[in-house]
Design a protein around this motif. Structure first.
Motif, PDB file in Angstrom:
ATOM      1  N   ILE A  66     -29.434 -25.858  17.618  1.00  0.00           N
ATOM      2  CA  ILE A  66     -28.007 -26.101  17.407  1.00  0.00           C
ATOM      3  C   ILE A  66     -27.315 -24.769  17.207  1.00  0.00           C
ATOM      4  CG2 ILE A  66     -26.248 -27.310  16.081  1.00  0.00           C
ATOM      5  CD1 ILE A  66     -28.179 -29.385  15.379  1.00  0.00           C
ATOM      6  N   LEU A  67     -26.266 -24.560  17.981  1.00  0.00           N
ATOM      7  CA  LEU A  67     -25.492 -23.322  17.934  1.00  0.00           C
ATOM      8  C   LEU A  67     -24.187 -23.627  17.212  1.00  0.00           C
ATOM      9  CD1 LEU A  67     -25.976 -22.723  21.755  1.00  0.00           C
ATOM     10  CD2 LEU A  67     -27.436 -21.833  19.942  1.00  0.00           C
ATOM     11  N   PHE A  68     -23.840 -22.773  16.272  1.00  0.00           N
ATOM     12  CA  PHE A  68     -22.651 -23.017  15.447  1.00  0.00           C
ATOM     13  C   PHE A  68     -21.644 -21.877  15.597  1.00  0.00           C
ATOM     14  CE2 PHE A  68     -26.353 -24.757  13.308  1.00  0.00           C
ATOM     15  CZ  PHE A  68     -25.958 -26.023  12.887  1.00  0.00           C
ATOM     16  N   SER A  69     -20.366 -22.239  15.627  1.00  0.00           N
ATOM     17  CA  SER A  69     -19.343 -21.205  15.468  1.00  0.00           C
ATOM     18  C   SER A  69     -19.218 -20.922  13.972  1.00  0.00           C
ATOM     19  CB  SER A  69     -17.998 -21.682  16.031  1.00  0.00           C
ATOM     20  OG  SER A  69     -17.486 -22.734  15.249  1.00  0.00           O
ATOM     21  N   MET A  70     -18.738 -19.746  13.619  1.00  0.00           N
ATOM     22  CA  MET A  70     -18.607 -19.368  12.205  1.00  0.00           C
ATOM     23  C   MET A  70     -17.703 -20.364  11.469  1.00  0.00           C
ATOM     24  SD  MET A  70     -19.540 -17.226   9.918  1.00  0.00           S
ATOM     25  CE  MET A  70     -20.123 -15.683  10.652  1.00  0.00           C
ATOM     26  N   ASP A  71     -16.619 -20.767  12.134  1.00  0.00           N
ATOM     27  CA  ASP A  71     -15.655 -21.671  11.494  1.00  0.00           C
ATOM     28  C   ASP A  71     -16.302 -22.988  11.074  1.00  0.00           C
ATOM     29  OD1 ASP A  71     -13.705 -19.843  11.824  1.00  0.00           O
ATOM     30  OD2 ASP A  71     -12.739 -20.817  13.537  1.00  0.00           O
ATOM     31  N   ILE A  72     -17.080 -23.564  11.980  1.00  0.00           N
ATOM     32  CA  ILE A  72     -17.645 -24.880  11.664  1.00  0.00           C
ATOM     33  C   ILE A  72     -18.742 -24.734  10.602  1.00  0.00           C
ATOM     34  CG2 ILE A  72     -19.515 -25.133  13.392  1.00  0.00           C
ATOM     35  CD1 ILE A  72     -18.347 -27.984  13.891  1.00  0.00           C
ATOM     36  N   ALA A  73     -19.488 -23.631  10.637  1.00  0.00           N
ATOM     37  CA  ALA A  73     -20.536 -23.429   9.628  1.00  0.00           C
ATOM     38  C   ALA A  73     -19.912 -23.339   8.231  1.00  0.00           C
ATOM     39  CB  ALA A  73     -21.335 -22.168   9.939  1.00  0.00           C
TER      40      ALA A  73
ATOM     41  N   PRO B 124     -30.516 -23.136  28.975  1.00  0.00           N
ATOM     42  CA  PRO B 124     -31.501 -24.195  28.773  1.00  0.00           C
ATOM     43  C   PRO B 124     -32.675 -24.048  29.746  1.00  0.00           C
ATOM     44  CG  PRO B 124     -29.286 -25.093  29.001  1.00  0.00           C
ATOM     45  CD  PRO B 124     -29.224 -23.664  29.407  1.00  0.00           C
ATOM     46  N   GLY B 125     -33.875 -24.418  29.319  1.00  0.00           N
ATOM     47  CA  GLY B 125     -35.030 -24.404  30.215  1.00  0.00           C
ATOM     48  C   GLY B 125     -34.922 -25.525  31.238  1.00  0.00           C
ATOM     49  N   LYS B 126     -35.960 -25.643  32.080  1.00  0.00           N
ATOM     50  CA  LYS B 126     -35.854 -26.622  33.168  1.00  0.00           C
ATOM     51  C   LYS B 126     -35.898 -28.077  32.680  1.00  0.00           C
ATOM     52  CE  LYS B 126     -40.718 -26.754  34.516  1.00  0.00           C
ATOM     53  NZ  LYS B 126     -41.673 -26.621  35.608  1.00  0.00           N
ATOM     54  N   ASN B 127     -36.509 -28.295  31.505  1.00  0.00           N
ATOM     55  CA  ASN B 127     -36.544 -29.662  30.966  1.00  0.00           C
ATOM     56  C   ASN B 127     -35.493 -29.868  29.877  1.00  0.00           C
ATOM     57  OD1 ASN B 127     -38.742 -30.547  32.547  1.00  0.00           O
ATOM     58  ND2 ASN B 127     -40.160 -29.495  31.164  1.00  0.00           N
ATOM     59  N   ALA B 128     -34.546 -28.950  29.806  1.00  0.00           N
ATOM     60  CA  ALA B 128     -33.595 -28.998  28.694  1.00  0.00           C
ATOM     61  C   ALA B 128     -32.236 -29.527  29.139  1.00  0.00           C
ATOM     62  CB  ALA B 128     -33.423 -27.605  28.114  1.00  0.00           C
ATOM     63  N   CYS B 129     -31.537 -30.075  28.171  1.00  0.00           N
ATOM     64  CA  CYS B 129     -30.149 -30.411  28.440  1.00  0.00           C
ATOM     65  C   CYS B 129     -29.287 -29.817  27.332  1.00  0.00           C
ATOM     66  CB  CYS B 129     -29.947 -31.920  28.549  1.00  0.00           C
ATOM     67  SG  CYS B 129     -30.161 -32.802  27.040  1.00  0.00           S
ATOM     68  N   ARG B 130     -28.071 -29.479  27.701  1.00  0.00           N
ATOM     69  CA  ARG B 130     -27.179 -28.846  26.736  1.00  0.00           C
ATOM     70  C   ARG B 130     -25.932 -29.698  26.572  1.00  0.00           C
ATOM     71  NH1 ARG B 130     -24.565 -22.751  26.808  1.00  0.00           N
ATOM     72  NH2 ARG B 130     -22.962 -23.212  25.275  1.00  0.00           N
ATOM     73  N   MET B 131     -25.507 -29.838  25.340  1.00  0.00           N
ATOM     74  CA  MET B 131     -24.274 -30.576  25.044  1.00  0.00           C
ATOM     75  C   MET B 131     -23.400 -29.690  24.179  1.00  0.00           C
ATOM     76  SD  MET B 131     -26.094 -34.136  23.988  1.00  0.00           S
ATOM     77  CE  MET B 131     -27.624 -33.365  23.518  1.00  0.00           C
ATOM     78  N   ASN B 132     -22.104 -29.782  24.385  1.00  0.00           N
ATOM     79  CA  ASN B 132     -21.173 -29.006  23.562  1.00  0.00           C
ATOM     80  C   ASN B 132     -20.182 -29.958  22.899  1.00  0.00           C
ATOM     81  OD1 ASN B 132     -21.776 -26.054  24.256  1.00  0.00           O
ATOM     82  ND2 ASN B 132     -21.707 -27.069  26.235  1.00  0.00           N
ATOM     83  N   PHE B 133     -19.802 -29.620  21.693  1.00  0.00           N
ATOM     84  CA  PHE B 133     -18.888 -30.483  20.944  1.00  0.00           C
ATOM     85  C   PHE B 133     -17.806 -29.636  20.279  1.00  0.00           C
ATOM     86  CE2 PHE B 133     -23.049 -32.450  21.070  1.00  0.00           C
ATOM     87  CZ  PHE B 133     -22.772 -33.748  21.463  1.00  0.00           C
ATOM     88  N   ASP B 134     -16.649 -30.246  20.179  1.00  0.00           N
ATOM     89  CA  ASP B 134     -15.518 -29.577  19.554  1.00  0.00           C
ATOM     90  C   ASP B 134     -15.027 -30.422  18.372  1.00  0.00           C
ATOM     91  OD1 ASP B 134     -13.570 -27.741  19.139  1.00  0.00           O
ATOM     92  OD2 ASP B 134     -12.335 -28.292  20.864  1.00  0.00           O
ATOM     93  N   SER B 135     -14.350 -29.761  17.453  1.00  0.00           N
ATOM     94  CA  SER B 135     -13.739 -30.490  16.338  1.00  0.00           C
ATOM     95  C   SER B 135     -12.573 -29.653  15.833  1.00  0.00           C
ATOM     96  CB  SER B 135     -14.756 -30.692  15.209  1.00  0.00           C
ATOM     97  OG  SER B 135     -14.993 -29.468  14.562  1.00  0.00           O
ATOM     98  N   ASP B 136     -11.807 -30.192  14.918  1.00  0.00           N
ATOM     99  CA  ASP B 136     -10.707 -29.417  14.331  1.00  0.00           C
ATOM    100  C   ASP B 136     -11.248 -28.215  13.562  1.00  0.00           C
ATOM    101  OD1 ASP B 136      -8.952 -31.219  15.347  1.00  0.00           O
ATOM    102  OD2 ASP B 136      -8.715 -32.350  13.464  1.00  0.00           O
ATOM    103  N   GLU B 137     -12.516 -28.296  13.165  1.00  0.00           N
ATOM    104  CA  GLU B 137     -13.099 -27.259  12.309  1.00  0.00           C
ATOM    105  C   GLU B 137     -13.929 -26.233  13.068  1.00  0.00           C
ATOM    106  OE1 GLU B 137     -13.417 -30.542  11.785  1.00  0.00           O
ATOM    107  OE2 GLU B 137     -12.110 -30.842  10.044  1.00  0.00           O
ATOM    108  N   GLY B 138     -14.119 -26.403  14.368  1.00  0.00           N
ATOM    109  CA  GLY B 138     -14.919 -25.450  15.132  1.00  0.00           C
ATOM    110  C   GLY B 138     -15.823 -26.152  16.131  1.00  0.00           C
ATOM    111  N   LYS B 139     -16.710 -25.373  16.741  1.00  0.00           N
ATOM    112  CA  LYS B 139     -17.529 -25.910  17.830  1.00  0.00           C
ATOM    113  C   LYS B 139     -19.025 -25.812  17.528  1.00  0.00           C
ATOM    114  CE  LYS B 139     -14.332 -24.764  21.607  1.00  0.00           C
ATOM    115  NZ  LYS B 139     -13.164 -24.179  20.988  1.00  0.00           N
ATOM    116  N   ILE B 140     -19.781 -26.721  18.153  1.00  0.00           N
ATOM    117  CA  ILE B 140     -21.244 -26.592  18.135  1.00  0.00           C
ATOM    118  C   ILE B 140     -21.784 -26.839  19.541  1.00  0.00           C
ATOM    119  CG2 ILE B 140     -21.507 -27.345  15.724  1.00  0.00           C
ATOM    120  CD1 ILE B 140     -22.820 -29.952  16.942  1.00  0.00           C
ATOM    121  N   GLY B 141     -22.931 -26.258  19.813  1.00  0.00           N
ATOM    122  CA  GLY B 141     -23.658 -26.543  21.040  1.00  0.00           C
ATOM    123  C   GLY B 141     -25.035 -27.056  20.655  1.00  0.00           C
ATOM    124  N   VAL B 142     -25.560 -27.997  21.411  1.00  0.00           N
ATOM    125  CA  VAL B 142     -26.881 -28.543  21.126  1.00  0.00           C
ATOM    126  C   VAL B 142     -27.739 -28.432  22.387  1.00  0.00           C
ATOM    127  CG1 VAL B 142     -28.195 -30.579  20.422  1.00  0.00           C
ATOM    128  CG2 VAL B 142     -25.942 -30.159  19.421  1.00  0.00           C
TER     129      VAL B 142
END
Lengths: 139, 140
Positions: free
Chosen positions: A45-52, A113-131
């Protein structure tokens, strides 16, 4: 997976996420966990500073000047641990998975992402995350 | 009636959240002791008496299952009720926990209501504060 991400962020951090198509977002930190069982892999999980920062404030009721790197690490690791456990439980509650201790870094390594990986990104009023969900197959 | 609780979790943040949730759930805590893993918990129990232990499973050094086994083997500690709190909630893991003597299981992510319900079941309604006026709002 999405349901688990939403559930953890809403219940524990009071943050309401929405799917985001833009994959160019840059993140500031990463927490990861590996799981093994009939399906094995890794969740990052990747976090922006704001959301953390908001996660800590909402979870612990702290003010901004009380936020430390240690607390950000703690909170991020707990988030990836909960999302992984929640997802695997929903995947098959009759199967046992072994989860490693979560890891954390204040920078994001290669997020391709690797060949068997999937990536999702999410936004919110408080910042972003990637999974990134990287399954390495059945064992 | 107030009670002493031992919270065992390797995450400082999670220990703080659990403590806060117990407090706003209307249960009076006399003493709240914290430990970062099973080993630290056993050490804390040599100097303190607690009424209930709330423990994570996935921890370094000594995990929640190993802690349960150690408690079960100790005549002085075996009757302390243990509530496990974890992301790991497979039916087999939960059954293992109950076989080892766990009295309750709270799945993360949790709500204050879920924690309150398990605490009621394990330590009883007699521990609930008489004056619960402000405690109905779970704002933490």
């Amino acid at each position: 997976m999405r349901f688990s991400i939403f559930e953890v962020f809403e219940k524990m951090f009071y943050i309401f996420l929405e799917p985001l198509d833009d994959e160019s977002t840059e993140y500031d930190m990463e927490a990861a966990i590996r799981f093994e069982g009939f399906l094995s892999g890794k969740i990052r999980i990747l976090f922006s500073m704001d959301i953390a920062k908001t996660m800590i404030q909402n979870m612990l009721g702290l003010k901004e000047d009380e936020i430390t790197t240690q607390r950000m690490e703690d909170c991020s690791k707990e988030a990836v641990n909960m999302i992984c456990g929640n997802f695997l439980g929903k995947l098959d509650s009759t199967k046992v998975f072994n989860l490693t201790m979560p890891s954390f870094r204040m920078e994001t390594a290669s997020i391709e992402p690797g060949k068997n990986a999937c990536r999702m990104n999410f936004d919110s009023d408080e910042g972003k995350i990637g999974v990134i969900f990287d399954a390495d197959g059945r064992v | 009636m107030s009670f002493n609780v031992l919270i065992v979790d390797d995450s400082n943040s999670m220990r703080a959240v659990i403590k806060k949730v117990i407090s706003i759930s209307g249960f009076k805590m006399d003493q709240c002791i914290e430990a970062g893993n099973g080993k630290e918990a056993l050490k804390a129990l040599t100097d303190n008496w607690v009424d209930v232990i709330i423990s994570d499973i996935n921890m370094p050094e000594m995990n929640g299952f190993e802690l349960l086994k150690s408690l079960k083997d100790d005549d002085l500690l075996k009757n302390i009720p243990v509530i496990l709190i974890s992301t790991e909630s497979s039916k087999e893991r939960m059954q293992d926990a109950f076989n080892l003597g766990a009295k309750g299981f709270i799945k993360k992510p949790f709500t204050p209501e879920a924690v309150k319900k398990i605490l009621y079941e394990v330590i009883g309604a007699s521990n609930e504060k008489e004056d619960r006026g402000d405690n109905e709002v779970f704002d933490f």
